[in-house]
Design a protein around this motif. Structure first.
Motif, mmCIF file in Angstrom:
data_model
loop_
_atom_site.group_PDB
_atom_site.id
_atom_site.type_symbol
_atom_site.label_atom_id
_atom_site.label_comp_id
_atom_site.label_asym_id
_atom_site.label_seq_id
_atom_site.Cartn_x
_atom_site.Cartn_y
_atom_site.Cartn_z
ATOM 1 N N VAL A 1 -0.609 -4.390 -5.587
ATOM 2 C CA VAL A 1 -0.100 -3.092 -5.153
ATOM 3 C C VAL A 1 -1.227 -2.069 -5.257
ATOM 4 O O VAL A 1 -1.842 -1.931 -6.323
ATOM 5 N N ALA A 2 -1.505 -1.372 -4.170
ATOM 6 C CA ALA A 2 -2.554 -0.344 -4.144
ATOM 7 C C ALA A 2 -1.909 1.010 -3.875
ATOM 8 O O ALA A 2 -1.147 1.165 -2.923
ATOM 9 N N VAL A 3 -2.202 1.985 -4.732
ATOM 10 C CA VAL A 3 -1.660 3.334 -4.610
ATOM 11 C C VAL A 3 -2.833 4.285 -4.374
ATOM 12 O O VAL A 3 -3.840 4.213 -5.078
ATOM 13 N N TYR A 4 -2.685 5.175 -3.397
ATOM 14 C CA TYR A 4 -3.801 6.066 -3.088
ATOM 15 C C TYR A 4 -3.356 7.517 -2.992
ATOM 16 O O TYR A 4 -2.187 7.829 -2.754
ATOM 17 N N ILE B 1 0.863 -1.178 0.000
ATOM 18 C CA ILE B 1 0.000 0.000 0.000
ATOM 19 C C ILE B 1 0.898 1.226 0.000
ATOM 20 O O ILE B 1 1.728 1.403 0.900
ATOM 21 N N LEU B 2 0.748 2.078 -1.018
ATOM 22 C CA LEU B 2 1.629 3.231 -1.205
ATOM 23 C C LEU B 2 0.830 4.528 -1.197
ATOM 24 O O LEU B 2 -0.226 4.625 -1.834
ATOM 25 N N ASP B 3 1.338 5.512 -0.485
ATOM 26 C CA ASP B 3 0.727 6.841 -0.383
ATOM 27 C C ASP B 3 1.367 7.752 -1.430
ATOM 28 O O ASP B 3 2.581 7.962 -1.429
ATOM 29 N N ALA B 4 0.542 8.308 -2.327
ATOM 30 C CA ALA B 4 1.057 9.188 -3.386
ATOM 31 C C ALA B 4 0.649 10.637 -3.170
ATOM 32 O O ALA B 4 0.595 11.420 -4.122
ATOM 33 N N ARG B 5 0.382 11.020 -1.926
ATOM 34 C CA ARG B 5 -0.058 12.387 -1.664
ATOM 35 C C ARG B 5 1.101 13.366 -1.486
ATOM 36 O O ARG B 5 0.856 14.562 -1.312
ATOM 37 N N MET B 6 2.343 12.899 -1.501
ATOM 38 C CA MET B 6 3.467 13.797 -1.239
ATOM 39 C C MET B 6 4.009 14.471 -2.488
ATOM 40 O O MET B 6 5.181 14.810 -2.574
ATOM 41 N N PHE B 7 3.154 14.677 -3.491
ATOM 42 C CA PHE B 7 3.578 15.341 -4.718
ATOM 43 C C PHE B 7 2.750 16.602 -4.959
ATOM 44 O O PHE B 7 1.935 16.661 -5.882
ATOM 45 N N PRO B 8 2.899 17.642 -4.121
ATOM 46 C CA PRO B 8 2.143 18.880 -4.355
ATOM 47 C C PRO B 8 2.587 19.550 -5.639
ATOM 48 O O PRO B 8 3.772 19.531 -5.996
#
Length: 372
Positions: A299-302, A233-240
């Motif tokens: 693999v889940a990316v959110y 599980i991957l967090d993709a919110r760190m790309f402002p």
């Protein structure tokens, strides 16, 4: 007519609704450090009780318990008053205060804009993410002026493999000795606010899906409820991306969104974490025993809404896994039914990316292969 402060008015939301700061937000500059994807809308779930601050024409200005304020069509609020909701648990109040975004203070939208907003198409809750063939057919029927979709992959330097072409043939893999070169990897995307009701409620308790820190076991349980148990599980919110206003009408499959993510200052650290988690998932399967078809990794990316950053990151990962020699089915977009105000991967720009995209994907794979 503004509601008096001495007589607070509470109403219940009748259907899931996007709470907007202003329909003219696209003309404004995004706040530094925040992606435009985070500033355009906040999803309010069905049944939530909100405080009505102001009524003007066909719009209502409402306040959520997390001090998030915005506008929504007044027809989506119950006619009868609702009881004031209980305050959040004390154990979560400090965390909610820490992640609460700034309260917008903007004028009410004009009646003409409200009418246009009410006529926007809504996503069908039962609609599934389109396959590549279906997307190609819809694009040709809805955009006849666009160039026909090329059915053969664009030639690129080895070992790159085309990402968006329907005819994908993985090249021979060059894999490290401790990683299996056979097997399959199924990649999925989702939004914290758009996966299921329980996870959406949890996001609203903590402020919103753009900043909420939710333990991974809770996210894993939500994925189990959606029948997609995930090994990674991957967090993709760190790309402002403050300059992404012109791209919000596209999904994350657009070549410029993928390029911006590949060139982002946080991409290297994110890719290192992704490879580390993927390696650990492979080793766990090796200990349990691998079947004749090789390992099967999910693999889940959110991200917040599951239609921009998570989709772009998933496209990059799929390209990497194909180049490594894994079999990869079509990416599953678990929040696709909630994609609003975007092309849903059906426009010519998303279906026919330029050759420069393959250069960026090749660089991303090279970066992956050089990581320890």
């Amino acid at each position: 007519a503004a509601c008096e402060a001495s007589a607070r008015v509470w109403r219940q939301v009748l259907c899931e609704q996007d709470l907007i700061a202003s329909p003219c937000l696209g003309e404004e500059k995004a706040a530094a450090g925040f992606a435009v994807y985070e500033k355009l809308e906040v999803s309010v779930p069905n049944g939530l009780v909100v405080e009505v601050l102001e009524l003007k024409e066909d719009w209502a200005k409402v306040l959520l318990r997390q001090h998030i304020c915005g506008w929504m069509p007044s027809e989506n609020l119950s006619r009868e008053p609702a009881e004031e909701p209980p305050p959040p648990p004390q154990g979560e109040s400090k965390l909610a205060a820490a992640v609460r975004p700034p309260k917008p203070a903007r004028a009410a939208p004009r009646a003409k804009q409200a009418k246009q907003a009410s006529q926007l198409p809504t996503a069908n809750g039962k609609e599934a993410a389109p396959t590549a063939k279906r997307v190609e057919a819809v694009a040709e029927s809805q955009a006849p002026e666009a160039k026909p979709v090329v059915s053969t992959p664009v030639p690129v330097p080895a070992p790159s493999a085309p990402l968006v072409s329907p005819a994908v043939t993985p090249v021979k893999a060059t894999v490290e000795e401790d990683l299996s070169s056979s097997g399959s990897v199924h990649v999925a995307t989702f939004g914290l606010e758009c996966l299921d009701g329980e996870l959406a409620d949890r996001c609203h308790e903590l402020g919103d899906g753009a900043h909420a820190i939710i333990p991974e076991p809770e996210i894993a349980e939500a994925l189990q409820r959606r029948k997609f148990p995930s090994d990674v599980i991957l967090d993709a919110r760190m790309f402002p991306d403050p300059d992404a206003a012109l791209l919000t009408r596209h999904s994350g499959r657009h070549h410029l969104i993928i390029t911006r993510l590949c060139q982002h200052r946080n991409f290297g650290g994110w890719l290192q974490n992704a490879k580390s988690q993927f390696r650990q998932a492979l080793h766990r399967q090796e200990k349990r025993g691998i079947g004749p078809m090789g390992p099967k990794i999910s693999v889940a990316v959110y991200c917040r809404r599951g239609k921009h950053r998570s989709v772009a990151a998933a496209c990059i990962l799929k390209h990497i896994f194909l180049t490594e020699g894994f079999r990869c089915p079509e990416i599953s977009h678990l929040s696709y039914a909630h994609w609003r105000n975007c092309c849903k991967m059906q426009c010519a720009e998303c279906l026919q990316p330029p050759e420069e995209l393959q250069v960026q994907l090749h660089h991303a794979y090279k970066h992956w292969s050089e990581l320890p």
